[in-house]
Structures are given as structure tokens and as C-alpha cells.
Design a protein around this motif. Structure first.
Motif, PDB file in Angstrom:
ATOM      1  N   VAL A 204     -13.667 -48.568  64.768  1.00 29.87           N
ATOM      2  CA  VAL A 204     -13.441 -49.251  63.486  1.00 29.87           C
ATOM      3  C   VAL A 204     -11.957 -49.375  63.147  1.00 29.87           C
ATOM      4  CG1 VAL A 204     -15.668 -48.550  62.519  1.00 29.87           C
ATOM      5  CG2 VAL A 204     -13.698 -47.056  62.239  1.00 29.87           C
ATOM      6  N   SER A 205     -11.097 -48.913  64.047  1.00 30.23           N
ATOM      7  CA  SER A 205      -9.660 -48.898  63.756  1.00 30.23           C
ATOM      8  C   SER A 205      -9.089 -50.295  63.551  1.00 30.23           C
ATOM      9  CB  SER A 205      -8.895 -48.198  64.884  1.00 30.23           C
ATOM     10  OG  SER A 205      -9.205 -46.826  64.922  1.00 30.23           O
ATOM     11  N   PHE A 206      -9.480 -51.243  64.424  1.00 30.78           N
ATOM     12  CA  PHE A 206      -8.928 -52.589  64.297  1.00 30.78           C
ATOM     13  C   PHE A 206      -9.349 -53.236  62.977  1.00 30.78           C
ATOM     14  CE2 PHE A 206      -8.587 -51.935  68.859  1.00 30.78           C
ATOM     15  CZ  PHE A 206      -7.338 -52.480  69.130  1.00 30.78           C
TER      16      PHE A 206
ATOM     17  N   VAL B 240     -10.773 -44.579  76.995  1.00 34.99           N
ATOM     18  CA  VAL B 240     -11.499 -44.722  75.737  1.00 34.99           C
ATOM     19  C   VAL B 240     -11.248 -46.093  75.123  1.00 34.99           C
ATOM     20  CG1 VAL B 240      -9.673 -43.801  74.229  1.00 34.99           C
ATOM     21  CG2 VAL B 240     -12.073 -43.540  73.580  1.00 34.99           C
ATOM     22  N   THR B 241     -10.093 -46.716  75.445  1.00 37.03           N
ATOM     23  CA  THR B 241      -9.816 -48.051  74.897  1.00 37.03           C
ATOM     24  C   THR B 241     -10.796 -49.089  75.430  1.00 37.03           C
ATOM     25  OG1 THR B 241      -8.176 -48.494  76.638  1.00 37.03           O
ATOM     26  CG2 THR B 241      -7.365 -47.560  74.568  1.00 37.03           C
ATOM     27  N   LEU B 242     -11.416 -48.803  76.581  1.00 38.35           N
ATOM     28  CA  LEU B 242     -12.453 -49.703  77.087  1.00 38.35           C
ATOM     29  C   LEU B 242     -13.727 -49.586  76.260  1.00 38.35           C
ATOM     30  CD1 LEU B 242     -12.042 -49.042  80.930  1.00 38.35           C
ATOM     31  CD2 LEU B 242     -11.247 -51.049  79.668  1.00 38.35           C
ATOM     32  N   LEU B 243     -13.934 -48.410  75.658  1.00 36.31           N
ATOM     33  CA  LEU B 243     -15.128 -48.183  74.841  1.00 36.31           C
ATOM     34  C   LEU B 243     -15.012 -48.780  73.440  1.00 36.31           C
ATOM     35  CD1 LEU B 243     -16.253 -44.504  75.574  1.00 36.31           C
ATOM     36  CD2 LEU B 243     -17.550 -46.591  76.008  1.00 36.31           C
ATOM     37  N   VAL B 244     -13.778 -48.996  72.997  1.00 35.93           N
ATOM     38  CA  VAL B 244     -13.563 -49.443  71.616  1.00 35.93           C
ATOM     39  C   VAL B 244     -14.310 -50.743  71.300  1.00 35.93           C
ATOM     40  CG1 VAL B 244     -11.822 -50.317  70.005  1.00 35.93           C
ATOM     41  CG2 VAL B 244     -11.413 -48.189  71.249  1.00 35.93           C
ATOM     42  N   PRO B 245     -14.253 -51.786  72.158  1.00 32.32           N
ATOM     43  CA  PRO B 245     -15.036 -52.993  71.834  1.00 32.32           C
ATOM     44  C   PRO B 245     -16.539 -52.728  71.778  1.00 32.32           C
ATOM     45  CG  PRO B 245     -13.378 -53.475  73.497  1.00 32.32           C
ATOM     46  CD  PRO B 245     -13.411 -51.979  73.354  1.00 32.32           C
ATOM     47  N   VAL B 246     -17.031 -51.797  72.621  1.00 38.33           N
ATOM     48  CA  VAL B 246     -18.454 -51.463  72.609  1.00 38.33           C
ATOM     49  C   VAL B 246     -18.835 -50.820  71.277  1.00 38.33           C
ATOM     50  CG1 VAL B 246     -20.264 -50.066  73.684  1.00 38.33           C
ATOM     51  CG2 VAL B 246     -18.547 -51.199  75.102  1.00 38.33           C
ATOM     52  N   THR B 247     -18.041 -49.855  70.839  1.00 37.33           N
ATOM     53  CA  THR B 247     -18.358 -49.175  69.583  1.00 37.33           C
ATOM     54  C   THR B 247     -18.134 -50.089  68.381  1.00 37.33           C
ATOM     55  OG1 THR B 247     -16.132 -48.207  69.545  1.00 37.33           O
ATOM     56  CG2 THR B 247     -17.871 -46.889  70.514  1.00 37.33           C
ATOM     57  N   ALA B 248     -17.203 -51.052  68.522  1.00 36.99           N
ATOM     58  CA  ALA B 248     -17.017 -52.028  67.449  1.00 36.99           C
ATOM     59  C   ALA B 248     -18.280 -52.864  67.280  1.00 36.99           C
ATOM     60  CB  ALA B 248     -15.820 -52.925  67.748  1.00 36.99           C
ATOM     61  N   VAL B 249     -18.899 -53.229  68.401  1.00 37.29           N
ATOM     62  CA  VAL B 249     -20.176 -53.948  68.350  1.00 37.29           C
ATOM     63  C   VAL B 249     -21.253 -53.070  67.706  1.00 37.29           C
ATOM     64  CG1 VAL B 249     -22.060 -54.879  69.755  1.00 37.29           C
ATOM     65  CG2 VAL B 249     -19.694 -55.442  70.309  1.00 37.29           C
ATOM     66  N   PHE B 250     -21.268 -51.791  68.092  1.00 39.91           N
ATOM     67  CA  PHE B 250     -22.236 -50.851  67.531  1.00 39.91           C
ATOM     68  C   PHE B 250     -22.130 -50.803  66.008  1.00 39.91           C
ATOM     69  CE2 PHE B 250     -22.820 -46.531  65.835  1.00 39.91           C
ATOM     70  CZ  PHE B 250     -24.146 -46.296  66.171  1.00 39.91           C
TER      71      PHE B 250
ATOM     72  N   ALA C 129      -8.531 -47.888  53.610  1.00 42.50           N
ATOM     73  CA  ALA C 129      -8.523 -48.184  55.044  1.00 42.50           C
ATOM     74  C   ALA C 129      -7.434 -47.401  55.766  1.00 42.50           C
ATOM     75  CB  ALA C 129      -8.335 -49.682  55.271  1.00 42.50           C
ATOM     76  N   VAL C 130      -6.233 -47.360  55.197  1.00 45.21           N
ATOM     77  CA  VAL C 130      -5.126 -46.688  55.880  1.00 45.21           C
ATOM     78  C   VAL C 130      -5.298 -45.169  55.855  1.00 45.21           C
ATOM     79  CG1 VAL C 130      -3.516 -46.480  53.918  1.00 45.21           C
ATOM     80  CG2 VAL C 130      -2.628 -46.783  56.237  1.00 45.21           C
ATOM     81  N   VAL C 131      -5.867 -44.634  54.779  1.00 50.05           N
ATOM     82  CA  VAL C 131      -6.130 -43.185  54.728  1.00 50.05           C
ATOM     83  C   VAL C 131      -7.230 -42.823  55.733  1.00 50.05           C
ATOM     84  CG1 VAL C 131      -7.021 -41.305  53.299  1.00 50.05           C
ATOM     85  CG2 VAL C 131      -5.319 -42.886  52.360  1.00 50.05           C
ATOM     86  N   ALA C 132      -8.248 -43.677  55.819  1.00 43.63           N
ATOM     87  CA  ALA C 132      -9.306 -43.447  56.811  1.00 43.63           C
ATOM     88  C   ALA C 132      -8.740 -43.494  58.221  1.00 43.63           C
ATOM     89  CB  ALA C 132     -10.413 -44.491  56.647  1.00 43.63           C
ATOM     90  N   LEU C 133      -7.799 -44.409  58.460  1.00 41.59           N
ATOM     91  CA  LEU C 133      -7.121 -44.472  59.756  1.00 41.59           C
ATOM     92  C   LEU C 133      -6.402 -43.166  60.053  1.00 41.59           C
ATOM     93  CD1 LEU C 133      -5.434 -48.010  59.937  1.00 41.59           C
ATOM     94  CD2 LEU C 133      -6.952 -47.007  61.647  1.00 41.59           C
ATOM     95  N   GLY C 134      -5.749 -42.629  59.021  1.00 39.01           N
ATOM     96  CA  GLY C 134      -4.996 -41.390  59.215  1.00 39.01           C
ATOM     97  C   GLY C 134      -5.883 -40.189  59.463  1.00 39.01           C
ATOM     98  N   VAL C 135      -6.851 -39.978  58.583  1.00 36.85           N
ATOM     99  CA  VAL C 135      -7.704 -38.784  58.673  1.00 36.85           C
ATOM    100  C   VAL C 135      -8.641 -38.860  59.875  1.00 36.85           C
ATOM    101  CG1 VAL C 135      -9.448 -37.399  57.498  1.00 36.85           C
ATOM    102  CG2 VAL C 135      -7.562 -38.405  56.185  1.00 36.85           C
ATOM    103  N   GLY C 136      -9.336 -39.997  60.010  1.00 36.87           N
ATOM    104  CA  GLY C 136     -10.304 -40.114  61.100  1.00 36.87           C
ATOM    105  C   GLY C 136      -9.685 -40.518  62.415  1.00 36.87           C
TER     106      GLY C 136
END
Length: 309
Positions: free
Chosen positions: A23-25, A253-263, A222-229
Motif C-alpha cells: 500500500v506504500s505507493f 520483496v519489491t517483486l511482491l509489491v504489485p501482487v499485494t497491491a492487487v490483493f 498517509a505519511v504517518v502510516a508510511l512511517g510507522v508501518g
């Protein structure tokens, strides 16, 4: 804990980190509406630093271990290559290109790591199967985001794309440096040191722009969530994976990011799960498995790895 369960933990951490960074992007896209990239970096790193410091103290651990002053320079380099440069570059790039294109370019991190590790850390050289896994995983990312790119186009310019590519290269350098210099350092100290350095170096760039920040609940959340999570908890998992599996596997793990974004899109936004998306996810997961597959003996190194600085 049994040996089998202990061996499974790094892979569970990899999945957890992929879910967190998935969810970072989205959070970055929301945050840059109301603040500049460098201000985002400052608030994100400061929030992460405070959150991680609280976690460490609640656990009854010291913030930094004995002899931490000798590790100031490594922390500085980690803060620049793993925080200040890539975070600012990705946020700046996402102002100019689509999140789908950004996710592809960010997925080149394990490719950079796989190339650089061959010379930098010979003992961590991946096998031919591992290299094939990285390439297959990257191909899966392309398949996964093709529908998005087909409908929205590249939606940006070459400079924005180059910025995200440079961020990915910086992440790879960060992973290799951390593996080489801080392998024996606690994941808590390594994470906190990197975050503190990022905040310190971001301050002089962000301070003149703080007055122009539009304080809005969605962007600040959003930015605090980016920081903490994404940063505090994310870095703990990231350094743990790197120590257990190696830099190429950790950056995978960067290969997994699009997969989890879909999730997250399917779960939270009720987006459709189409056949091309499923195919891309299967290819990516196949690549991840091959990237982490242990085949044969690791290359022997004639000289000892340098001690943690």
C-alpha cells in the motif's frame, strides 16, 4: 521452536513485508498532493523513528548497542541510500508517472542487487536458478501491470521514470552495504540508525518548505502510516530477511509489491480479479520461489568478510 518452523519465519516475514509495502505507493500518491517529496521524507522518517524507538523501549532493549558510535558512518550511508534518496526520488517520480509504471521500475531492485552482489559479496552470489527467478519475477510484474498501462498509458515523462530507477538502484546499494557492514548488528539498531540518519539529513532540505504544507487529514494520515508501518515495522522485517536469506532475496520483496497491491485492491476496493492479473501473480510467485531456492553450495570466498563497522 523447531528447525522447520524457524526456517519458515524469513519467508513469512517476506510475505508480511510485501503486504505492508503493497500500500506504500498508494500512500505516497495521497501524501504528495499536500506536501513536497522532501517534506514527506522528513515526516515519514521522523514518525518511523519515534514509533520504532517506542517499540524498542517497550521491549526493554537499549536504543543502540555498545560501541554504536563506531557505526555512525554506516548509519549515515544507510540513511542516504535507503531513505533520503529513494524516498524522495520515488515521491518526485510519482508526481510525473503512473503508479503502475512506478511499480515496474521499483521491481528492478533485485535485478540491480543480483548484478552488484556478484562482485561486492561473492559469498552471497545467487545461483543460475536464482538469477532466472529474478528475471521471471520481473516478467510477472510486467504482465501484472500491462492492463493498467494499456488503459492509462505511461502517464508521465522519462525524467520521472529515471528517478524511480535510480531509487531502485539506491535500494540495491543499501541492501548490499547493510549486508556487508552491519550483518552482526541487531535489526532494531540497524533500522533505528538508518531512520534517524534519514530524518537528520532530510531536515535542512525540508525545513524551508514546511510552511507551504497543506495540513489535510488524508495526506497526514498517509505519511504517518508510511512511517510507522512501511518504515518502522517494514525495516525490522527487511533487515531480518536480509540477515537470514541474503540481499538479493530481501530486495525480491519489491517483486511482491504489485501482487499485494492487487490483493489490497480486491479486499478493500472490491476491484475485479482478471485472468491477466492472476497469470501475472502466478509468474511472480514462481520467480520468488526460484529466487529463494537453494541449489548446490554457495561460492566459497578466499578472504573473510569484513567485520561490522
Amino acid at each position: 521452536m523447531s528447525e522447520g518452523r524457524a526456517g519458515l519465519l524469513p519467508y513469512l516475514a517476506l510475505v508480511a513485508l510485501g503486504l505492508i509495502w503493497g500500500v506504500s505507493f498508494l500512500f505516497i500518491k495521497v501524501a504528495v498532493h499536500d506536501m513536497s517529496p522532501v517534506v514527506l521524507v522528513l515526516i515519514r522518517s521522523a514518525a518511523a523513528c519515534i514509533a520504532l524507538a517506542l517499540i524498542v523501549r517497550v521491549m526493554g532493549r537499549p536504543l543502540f548497542g555498545e560501541g554504536w558510535r563506531r557505526r555512525i558512518i554506516p548509519f549515515v550511508l544507510l540513511g542516504i541510500t535507503g531513505g533520503l534518496l529513494p524516498w524522495a526520488a520515488i515521491a518526485w517520480g510519482e508526481e510525473r508517472i503512473s503508479s503502475g509504471l512506478a511499480s515496474i521500475l521499483n521491481s528492478t531492485t533485485p535485478l540491480w542487487a543480483a548484478v552488484l552482489v556478484y562482485w561486492v559479496i561473492p559469498s552471497d552470489r545467487p545461483s543460475a536458478v536464482n538469477y532466472a527467478g529474478v528475471l521471471i519475477g520481473f516478467a510477472g510484474v510486467v504482465i501484472l501491470v500491462v492492463p493498467d498501462l494499456a488503459s492509462k498509458g505511461l502517464a508521465g515523462n522519462a525524467v520521472g521514470a529515471i528517478a524511480v530507477v535510480l531509487a531502485s538502484l539506491s535500494y540495491a546499494v543499501n541492501a548490499l552495504y547493510a549486508r556487508r557492514k552491519l550483518r552482526s548488528v541487531s535489526v532494531y539498531e540497524a533500522s533505528l540508525g538508518q531512520l534517524a540518519a534519514t530524518a537528520v539529513f532530510a531536515l535542512p532540505f525540508a525545513a524551508p518548505l514546511l510552511s507551504s504544507v497543506h495540513v489535510a487529514l488524508p495526506s497526514m494520515a498517509a505519511v504517518v502510516a508510511l512511517g510507522v508501518g512501511g518504515s518502522a515495522i517494514g525495516l525490522l522485517l527487511y533487515f531480518y530477511i536480509m540477515n537470514k536469506l541474503g540481499p538479493v532475496q530481501a530486495t525480491g520483496v519489491t517483486l511482491l509489491v504489485p501482487v499485494t497491491a492487487v490483493f489490497w485492491g480486491v479486499i478493500l476496493l472490491h476491484e475485479a480479479l482478471t485472468l491477466p492479473i492472476v497469470a501475472g501473480m502466478v509468474v511472480i510467485l514462481t520467480g520468488i520461489v526460484l529466487t529463494n531456492l537453494r541449489t548446490g553450495k554457495r561460492a566459497k570466498v578466499s578472504e573473510k568478510e569484513p567485520a561490522a563497522a
